[in-house]
Write an enzyme that holds these catalytic residues in place. Structure first.
Site, PDB file in Angstrom:
ATOM      1  N   TYR B 142       0.829  -1.207   0.000  1.00 56.50           N
ATOM      2  CA  TYR B 142       0.000   0.000   0.000  1.00 56.50           C
ATOM      3  C   TYR B 142       0.863   1.256   0.000  1.00 56.50           C
ATOM      4  O   TYR B 142       0.419   2.321  -0.443  1.00 56.50           O
ATOM      5  CB  TYR B 142      -0.944   0.029   1.213  1.00 56.50           C
ATOM      6  CG  TYR B 142      -2.111  -0.939   1.130  1.00 56.50           C
ATOM      7  CD1 TYR B 142      -2.266  -1.797   0.040  1.00 56.50           C
ATOM      8  CD2 TYR B 142      -3.066  -0.989   2.134  1.00 56.50           C
ATOM      9  CE1 TYR B 142      -3.328  -2.689  -0.021  1.00 56.50           C
ATOM     10  CE2 TYR B 142      -4.140  -1.875   2.068  1.00 56.50           C
ATOM     11  CZ  TYR B 142      -4.263  -2.724   0.995  1.00 56.50           C
ATOM     12  OH  TYR B 142      -5.324  -3.602   0.935  1.00 56.50           O
ATOM     13  N   LYS B 189       2.453 -15.427   3.114  1.00 59.88           N
ATOM     14  CA  LYS B 189       2.416 -16.274   1.913  1.00 59.88           C
ATOM     15  C   LYS B 189       3.873 -16.645   1.602  1.00 59.88           C
ATOM     16  O   LYS B 189       4.405 -16.358   0.519  1.00 59.88           O
ATOM     17  CB  LYS B 189       1.746 -15.497   0.770  1.00 59.88           C
ATOM     18  CG  LYS B 189       1.447 -16.328  -0.468  1.00 59.88           C
ATOM     19  CD  LYS B 189       0.318 -17.328  -0.314  1.00 59.88           C
ATOM     20  CE  LYS B 189       0.169 -18.164  -1.576  1.00 59.88           C
ATOM     21  NZ  LYS B 189      -0.883 -19.207  -1.450  1.00 59.88           N
ATOM     22  N   ASP B 221      -4.222 -17.536   2.110  1.00 56.29           N
ATOM     23  CA  ASP B 221      -5.404 -18.134   1.479  1.00 56.29           C
ATOM     24  C   ASP B 221      -6.061 -19.146   2.421  1.00 56.29           C
ATOM     25  O   ASP B 221      -7.280 -19.213   2.529  1.00 56.29           O
ATOM     26  CB  ASP B 221      -5.072 -18.746   0.103  1.00 56.29           C
ATOM     27  CG  ASP B 221      -3.824 -19.598   0.100  1.00 56.29           C
ATOM     28  OD1 ASP B 221      -2.958 -19.432   0.983  1.00 56.29           O
ATOM     29  OD2 ASP B 221      -3.693 -20.452  -0.798  1.00 56.29           O
ATOM     30  N   ASP B 245      -5.503  -6.039   6.085  1.00 57.92           N
ATOM     31  CA  ASP B 245      -6.690  -5.328   5.615  1.00 57.92           C
ATOM     32  C   ASP B 245      -7.781  -6.337   5.243  1.00 57.92           C
ATOM     33  O   ASP B 245      -8.934  -6.247   5.705  1.00 57.92           O
ATOM     34  CB  ASP B 245      -6.299  -4.475   4.396  1.00 57.92           C
ATOM     35  CG  ASP B 245      -7.424  -3.593   3.903  1.00 57.92           C
ATOM     36  OD1 ASP B 245      -8.405  -3.388   4.655  1.00 57.92           O
ATOM     37  OD2 ASP B 245      -7.334  -3.098   2.762  1.00 57.92           O
ATOM     38  N   ASP B 249     -10.968  -7.286   7.860  1.00 59.06           N
ATOM     39  CA  ASP B 249     -12.312  -6.954   7.385  1.00 59.06           C
ATOM     40  C   ASP B 249     -13.181  -8.215   7.289  1.00 59.06           C
ATOM     41  O   ASP B 249     -14.351  -8.201   7.680  1.00 59.06           O
ATOM     42  CB  ASP B 249     -12.257  -6.230   6.034  1.00 59.06           C
ATOM     43  CG  ASP B 249     -11.958  -4.746   6.203  1.00 59.06           C
ATOM     44  OD1 ASP B 249     -12.027  -4.251   7.344  1.00 59.06           O
ATOM     45  OD2 ASP B 249     -11.658  -4.080   5.202  1.00 59.06           O
TER      46      ASP B 249
HETATM   47 MG   LIG Z   1      -4.791 -21.084  -2.532  1.00 61.89          MG
HETATM   48 MG   LIG Z   2     -10.309  -2.401   4.765  1.00 58.91          MG
END
Ligand SMILES: [Mg+2]
Ligand SMILES: [Mg+2]
Lengths: 354, 354
Positions: B142, B189, B221, B245, B249
Site C-alpha cells: 500500500y 504467503k 489463502d 486489511d 475486514d
Molecule cells: Mg490457494
Molecule cells: Mg479495509
C-alpha cells in the site's frame, strides 16, 4: 463429436476419483453419440517414482495433442517431509501450467440444499448462491521480481500487470457472464494500487464490447466481507492472481465440502480440468474419497466442448445422488457409499435417463 | 491516575457515539479515583468546513500533548460525490497516522451470545471465538513505489518490508499474546513471496524472546478459509498491511454487527482508539447509532493505560446491556434504545456497581 482427452491420474486419491469421471464420460458418450478417446500421461510423485521427473516431456506432448485434460491430484507426504528433496510433485503442475500457458483459473461456487448442514454459514446466507471466480493465474506478485537485500534486512516483491494479461482473462470472464446472469464483478484495490487501477481501466474499456453485461467494482477487503455476508449477490467474479487465490479459497468453504468443488484452467492451448481437493494420501486406495469434485470437473470439460446438454445431464445426476443421500464419508460419516458406488450410481442414472 | 485524553469527534455519528464514551470514562474515573482531562481537536469534514484543512496543526499538537486519543469517525458524502474535491475528510486520518507514526492496527474479534442471530455463521462456528488481529499499518504494497508505463499499458506496485518494520509490530503482538492465551499465528504467503519469507524469519527470531508463546504459521489463502471454518482456533493473529486489511475486514463480519467493533492504532507516539464503523452520515443526529464500538474502543484505551480492572468494568457493562436487550436499532429493529439511552445505561451500571 470425436474428442481426445488426456488423462493424468496423479497421486493419492487422484486415480480412484478420476476413474469415476471416465465411467461418467463414457456413459455420456454412449447416450449422446460421441466418441471420447483417452490417452494417459503421468505427473507428480507417480512420475517421479517412475522416471525421476515430475512432468516427463511425453506427458506434455500427450496433453498438447488432446482437446482437453482431465487431471486428478498430485502430492505425496514423502516429499513434504523431506526438505532436501530437489524434485517435488507440485513442480509437475507448475511446469504444466507454464507449458500450456494456462492463464485463467475458473472455480464455480454452488450450493446444494442437501449439504446445508455442512456449511459454516446459515441457510439464509446460502440461499441462491451460484457464482464463478475467474482468477488470473500467471501474472501479478506471485510471478514478480523478488529481492532480498544482501544483509537480509529488507525484502521486495514486485506486482506487475500488462494490459494484454488483463485483457485475455477479462474477455473469457465477460463471455462466460453472457451465458449466465450477465453480471460481472471486478475485485481489486483500485483506491490504493496502480495495478488495480490498470485492471479497472482495462475492464471498463472491455465492458463496452459486452454491453449486455452489467459490471460492478468491489475492493478486495470488502469482497472478503461480502462473500460471507451476501454471497448470492455475485455472478461472475473477475480478479488478479493473489486476490483470486484468497477470495476463491475463502469462497470454497461456503458449500460445506471441498470434496465436490471442480475447477478449470484455461489458456492459449489445451484446457485442464481438476477437482480443487488435493491428493489426500490418507484416503488413497480406500475407496472412500468423494468423486464429485472430479465428476463435476468432467462436466466443466463437457461445457468447454460446447456440450451444454451433456454437462447438464452430469450435473443432474450429481444432484440426484446428493438429494438421495448417495454420498461419501466426508459428507455423511454414518450412512455413506464408496467412491466406486457413487461413480456407478451416477453412470447408471445417466444411462437410465437416456 | 491522571491522564490527558485528546478527543476528535469528527463527522456523521462520530460526535454522538464519542460523547457516550466520555460519559463512560467519567464514570470510570469517579469509581476508580482517576482524573481524565479532555482536550478537543477537529479533523475531517468538520475541520474542512471550519478551517479548509482536514487536519489542522493544532489538532496534531493537541494529540501529541495527550496520553491517548479517542476518535469518532470521519467522512461526508458531499466530498464522495465530488471527484474534483482537492481536500477530502479521509486525508485527515491518513495524515494523523503518519504524524503520530501509528504502525500497528489492532482489532479484537469477539462474539456475544446475544448477537448470534445476527451472525452469518452458525452458532457452532462461533463458539468460543475471541481473537485479535495485529496489522502492520505503514509498510508493504500500500505504501510501495507505484508506476504506470508511459503508454499506460503496464503497471507496477512494489511491496517492501524491512526487518525493523516487522520487528516493532511483532514485539507488540507477542507482548499482547503473553497476556492472553499465549498463542500467535503469523499469516503470510511464505511459499511464494520474498517479503513473507522475511516476515517469517524475523518472527521466528523474535519468538525466541517469548518462549511462553506458541507460534504457528498460516498462508493467507488458508487463513481466509479458517476464519470461516474454525475462527475459535485463533488467539493473536499477526500479519502485514494488505493481508491484515483483507483478513481483519473478513473477520469483522463474524460477530453480526460492525457497530460494536473497536480498534486501536499504536505507534511511536500517542495511541489512537476508534470504532471500526464509519461516519454513517444517514444516521447522524438521529440518536440511533450504536455507541458500543466507541465505548469498547474506550475500554481498549483503558487497557492501554494499564487499567485492566477499569477496562473489564466497561466490558462487563456492555455485556450486561447486550444480555438484557438494551440495544440499538442495528441490532434489534423492533425493540431498541437510543444512542444516549445506551450510553446512560452503561454509565449508570458502572456507577451502580462501584
Ligand atoms: Mg490457494
Ligand atoms: Mg479495509
Amino acid at each position: 463429436m470425436e474428442k481426445k482427452i488426456a488423462v493424468i491420474l496423479g497421486d493419492g486419491i487422484g486415480p480412484e476419483v478420476t476413474q469415476q469421471s471416465i465411467k461418467v464420460l463414457n456413459a455420456i458418450a454412449d447416450r449422446f453419440g460421441h466418441s471420447f478417446e483417452y490417452s494417459y500421461g503421468i505427473m507428480g510423485a507417480d512420475a517421479i517414482d517412475k522416471t525421476g521427473n515430475p512432468l516427463p516431456d511425453e506427458t506434455i506432448d500427450t496433453c498438447l495433442k488432446s482437446d482437453a485434460i482431465l487431471f486428478g491430484a498430485i502430492g505425496h507426504p514423502k516429499y513434504d517431509n523431506d526438505p532436501t528433496a530437489k524434485v517435488r510433485p507440485e513442480q509437475g503442475l507448475l511446469k504444466l501450467r507454464k507449458a500450456l500457458q494456462l492463464y485463467a483459473n475458473i472455480r464455480p461456487v454452488t450450493t446444494y440444499r442437501a449439504l446445508q448442514h455442512l456449511s459454516p454459514l446459515k441457510a439464509k446466507q446460502m440461499e441462491g448462491v451460484d457464482f464463478i471466480v475467474f482468477r488470473e493465474l500467471t501474472g501479478g506478485i506471485y510471478f514478480g521480481k523478488k529481492e532480498l537485500s544482501e544483509d537480509q534486512s529488507a525484502a521486495v516483491d514486485e506486482c506487475t500487470y500488462t494490459k494484454a494479461e488483463i485483457e485475455r482473462v477479462s474477455h473469457l470472464a465477460f463471455k462466460y457472464a453472457q451465458g449466465r446472469k450477465k453480471k460481472l464483478t471486478l475485485v481489486d484495490k483500485a483506491n490504493v494500487l496502480e495495478t488495480s487501477r490498470l485492471w479497472r481501466k482495462v475492464v471498463q474499456e472491455i465492458a463496452k464490447e459486452y454491453t449486455d453485461v452489467a459490471v460492478d467494482y468491489m475492493f478486495v477487503d470488502n469482497a472478503a466481507m461480502q462473500i460471507i455476508l451476501n454471497p448470492a449477490q455475485f455472478d461472475v467474479v473477475l480478479t488478479e492472481n493473489m486476490f483470486g487465490d484468497i477470495i476463491s479459497d475463502e469462497a470454497s468453504v461456503l458449500s460445506g465440502s471441498l470434496g465436490l468443488l471442480p475447477s478449470a484452467s484455461v489458456g492459449n492451448t489445451v484446457a485442464l480440468f481438476e477437482p480443487i481437493h488435493g491428493s489426500y494420501p490418507q484416503a488413497a486406495g480406500k475407496d472412500i474419497a468423494n468423486p464429485l469434485g472430479s465428476i463435476l470437473s468432467a462436466a466443466m470439460l463437457l461445457d468447454h466442448f460446447q456440450l451444454a446438454e451433456e454437462a447438464a445431464a452430469v450435473r443432474e445426476a450429481v444432484d440426484w445422488t446428493l438429494a438421495n443421500g448417495f454420498v461419501s464419508k466426508d459428507i455423511d460419516p454414518v450412512n455413506n457409499y464408496t467412491t466406486t458406488a457413487i461413480g456407478d450410481l451416477i453412470t447408471e442414472h445417466i444411462e437410465r435417463n437416456a
